[in-house]
Design an enzyme around this catalytic site. Structure first.
Site, PDB file in Angstrom:
ATOM      1  N   MET A 169       4.618  -7.771   4.140  1.00 12.20           N
ATOM      2  CA  MET A 169       4.468  -7.663   2.687  1.00 12.20           C
ATOM      3  C   MET A 169       5.198  -6.413   2.212  1.00 12.20           C
ATOM      4  SD  MET A 169       1.200  -7.260   0.146  1.00 12.20           S
ATOM      5  CE  MET A 169       0.562  -8.892   0.204  1.00 12.20           C
ATOM      6  N   LEU A 170       5.966  -6.583   1.153  1.00 13.87           N
ATOM      7  CA  LEU A 170       6.680  -5.433   0.594  1.00 13.87           C
ATOM      8  C   LEU A 170       6.632  -5.477  -0.934  1.00 13.87           C
ATOM      9  CD1 LEU A 170       8.669  -2.997   0.791  1.00 13.87           C
ATOM     10  CD2 LEU A 170      10.525  -4.647   0.745  1.00 13.87           C
ATOM     11  N   ILE A 171       6.172  -4.391  -1.518  1.00 13.14           N
ATOM     12  CA  ILE A 171       6.322  -4.186  -2.957  1.00 13.14           C
ATOM     13  C   ILE A 171       7.339  -3.048  -3.087  1.00 13.14           C
ATOM     14  CG2 ILE A 171       5.167  -3.429  -5.099  1.00 13.14           C
ATOM     15  CD1 ILE A 171       4.226  -6.224  -4.186  1.00 13.14           C
ATOM     16  N   GLY A 225      -0.831  -2.048  -8.773  1.00  8.23           N
ATOM     17  CA  GLY A 225      -1.721  -3.190  -8.590  1.00  8.23           C
ATOM     18  C   GLY A 225      -1.029  -4.482  -8.160  1.00  8.23           C
ATOM     19  N   HIS A 226       0.314  -4.456  -7.946  1.00  5.10           N
ATOM     20  CA  HIS A 226       1.009  -5.698  -7.574  1.00  5.10           C
ATOM     21  C   HIS A 226       0.628  -6.167  -6.170  1.00  5.10           C
ATOM     22  CE1 HIS A 226       3.325  -5.600 -11.209  1.00  5.10           C
ATOM     23  NE2 HIS A 226       3.719  -4.361 -10.947  1.00  5.10           N
ATOM     24  N   GLY A 227       0.440  -5.210  -5.263  1.00  5.50           N
ATOM     25  CA  GLY A 227       0.037  -5.581  -3.895  1.00  5.50           C
ATOM     26  C   GLY A 227      -1.276  -6.355  -3.925  1.00  5.50           C
ATOM     27  N   ALA A 228      -2.229  -5.866  -4.715  1.00  6.68           N
ATOM     28  CA  ALA A 228      -3.536  -6.531  -4.801  1.00  6.68           C
ATOM     29  C   ALA A 228      -3.380  -7.915  -5.430  1.00  6.68           C
ATOM     30  CB  ALA A 228      -4.508  -5.675  -5.619  1.00  6.68           C
ATOM     31  N   GLU A 236      -0.547  -9.489  10.702  1.00 10.06           N
ATOM     32  CA  GLU A 236       0.208  -8.991  11.853  1.00 10.06           C
ATOM     33  C   GLU A 236       0.484  -7.497  11.689  1.00 10.06           C
ATOM     34  OE1 GLU A 236       3.802 -11.260  12.413  1.00 10.06           O
ATOM     35  OE2 GLU A 236       4.711  -9.644  13.576  1.00 10.06           O
TER      36      GLU A 236
END
Ligand SMILES: CC(=O)SCCNC(=O)CCNC(=O)[C@H](O)C(C)(C)COP(=O)(O)OP(=O)(O)OC[C@H]1O[C@@H](n2cnc3c(N)ncnc32)[C@H](O)[C@@H]1OP(=O)(O)O
Length: 411
Positions: free
Chosen positions: A233-235, A243-246, A268
């Site tokens: 996952m990358l923001i 808050g985009h990751g959430a 992973e």
């Protein structure tokens, strides 16, 4: 003629001027409009470059080096440029040349950037033709600097027309922001992709810009289920801590909760930031489950909690236990000595499980080993040391858990 120590020292000092930190020298930018090209406030730097430039993350052979790696924000067309005040003349140093930066970047990233800023600039006119790949899964807005901005999350897989080519450009961000990364095997049709875009209106036309993305692999779970595993996952830095990751992680969970063949979701090799994000997202939903009520939390971790979290929310058992520990801390009055002691003992009991196993192994060893062999095996394992270790682990967990409890209180 032998070179003296003083001469070596002068040589080293003069060569050091040709060594640049790759992380500082590389300026990445998401370009939405031509005016962004000259706006240095939009630049951001990589966090990792060791997979391209070696452990020291240094580039050799240039003075005042600046590398521009500009992505058009939607289509992800790439410009790679370089400026420096001086390039080392290789004849000065046994014909050791300056690093071939473009070659390293192009080969590792597997991209074909333009080195013409004019070409890159003129192609920006096509940005409004870009539409996201796949299906719109979720949209939301973020209030920042007095304005509401719209964001959209799309889901695709390897059969989504055009996405594989797009993913070749998208994945190039990973080198700079995830440690020890490698490209996934895109020929495998078990990959799912979730991409976040910012939706803005530029010159009266809607335009989508990449914010971040996540890859999920559908692992098989015996006998008839699947166990999706979040892989990367990358923001992107300009959008982090908003808050985009959430939002992205919640969207992935919701997407899988509707699928009865999904057993639960795993991750992973998560980074520290990701662990914190996942804890927050999982606690936010678990705190509304009956088995995680304040009364239940104070009774200790139960099979009901593990079951309810897995069946209703696709949270796996190990993570459900962690969520329990965080949510129990949330309802524990830390100024109440008895309550906090109970909490501490409960966590330490769990932390002590590996030591208990070790203890039973040691009993077996006592029978099998000679006294001197046993003494060597037991070195450094005094009871006091174990207590100290447990206390240290407990305090470290508390720091992480309190961060999650604080974020829950803010949300
Ligand atoms: C399985 C794996 O992929 S592991 C690898 C994970 N990826 C990486 O490490 C790559 C680099 N990092 C990233 O891509 C991102 O930082 C991620 C994915 C880890 C997190 O994404 P973000 O969008 O920054 O997450 P989000 O904004 O929801 O939360 C991050 C922090 O911002 C804070 N935050 C969220 N919104 C706001 C806001 N409006 N104002 C201030 N702070 C905020 C959160 O409280 C949280 O703080 P904490 O870390 O102190 O708890």
């Amino acid at each position: 003629m032998a070179v003296g120590i003083a001469e070596i020292s002068i040589m080293r000092t003069s060569l050091e001027q040709y060594v640049t930190s790759a992380n500082d020298a590389i300026h990445i930018k998401l370009v939405k409009t031509p005016s962004d090209i000259d706006d240095d406030s939009k630049n951001f730097h990589p966090e990792f470059t060791h997979q391209l430039f070696g452990q020291s993350e240094n580039i050799f052979g240039y003075k005042n080096l600046k590398i521009q790696l500009y992505y058009s924000a939607g289509l992800l067309n790439l410009y790679l440029g370089k400026t420096c005040s001086e390039k080392l003349d290789p004849t000065r140093l046994d014909n050791i040349p300056a690093d071939d930066i473009a070659k390293v970047i192009i080969e590792k990233l597997g991209v074909h950037p333009t080195d013409s800023l004019d070409k890159f600039r003129s192609e920006l006119s096509k940005e409004d033709s870009f539409t996201p790949f796949g299906d719109l899964l979720h949209s939301y807005s973020v209030h920042k600097n007095g304005e509401d901005t719209q964001f959209e999350i799309y889901k695709c897989d390897t059969t989504t027309p055009g996405f594989i080519k797009y993913h070749e450009r998208l994945q190039t961000f990973l080198w700079w922001f995830i440690d020890a990364v490698s490209y996934i095997n895109i020929d495998d049709d078990r990959w799912i992709f979730y991409v976040v875009y910012e939706r803005s209106v530029i010159n009266g036309k809607p335009q989508h810009s990449v914010v971040g993305y996540c890859t999920v692999y559908k692992y098989y779970a015996y006998p008839t289920k699947i166990r999706p595993r979040i892989s990367q996952m990358l923001i992107l830095p300009p959008y982090q801590r908003q808050g985009h990751g959430a939002q992205l992680l919640e969207a992935i969970y919701i997407d899988h909760r509707q699928n009865p063949t999904v057993l639960d979701i795993t991750v992973e090799d998560p980074s520290e930031e990701f662990i914190c994000l996942r804890d927050y997202v999982d606690c936010k939903v678990c705190m509304h489950l009956a088995s995680f009520s304040t009364e239940c939390l104070q009774e200790g971790f139960t099979e009901d909690m593990a079951q309810e979290a897995q069946v209703k929310l696709k949270i796996n058992q190990k993570q459900a236990r962690r969520v329990y520990e965080i949510l129990r801390l949330r309802v524990t009055d830390e100024s109440n000595a008895n309550q906090f002691k109970e909490y501490r003992l409960d966590i330490k009991k769990r932390l002590n499980i590996p030591y208990q196993r070790e203890k039973s192994d040691m009993e077996k060893m006592k029978k099998a080993l000679k006294p001197e062999e046993l003494a060597a095996t037991m070195a450094g394992q005094s009871l006091q040391e174990r207590h100290n270790n447990l206390e240290k682990m407990f305090q470290e967990l508390l720091v992480d858990y309190r961060k999650v409890v604080e974020r829950l209180a803010r949300s």
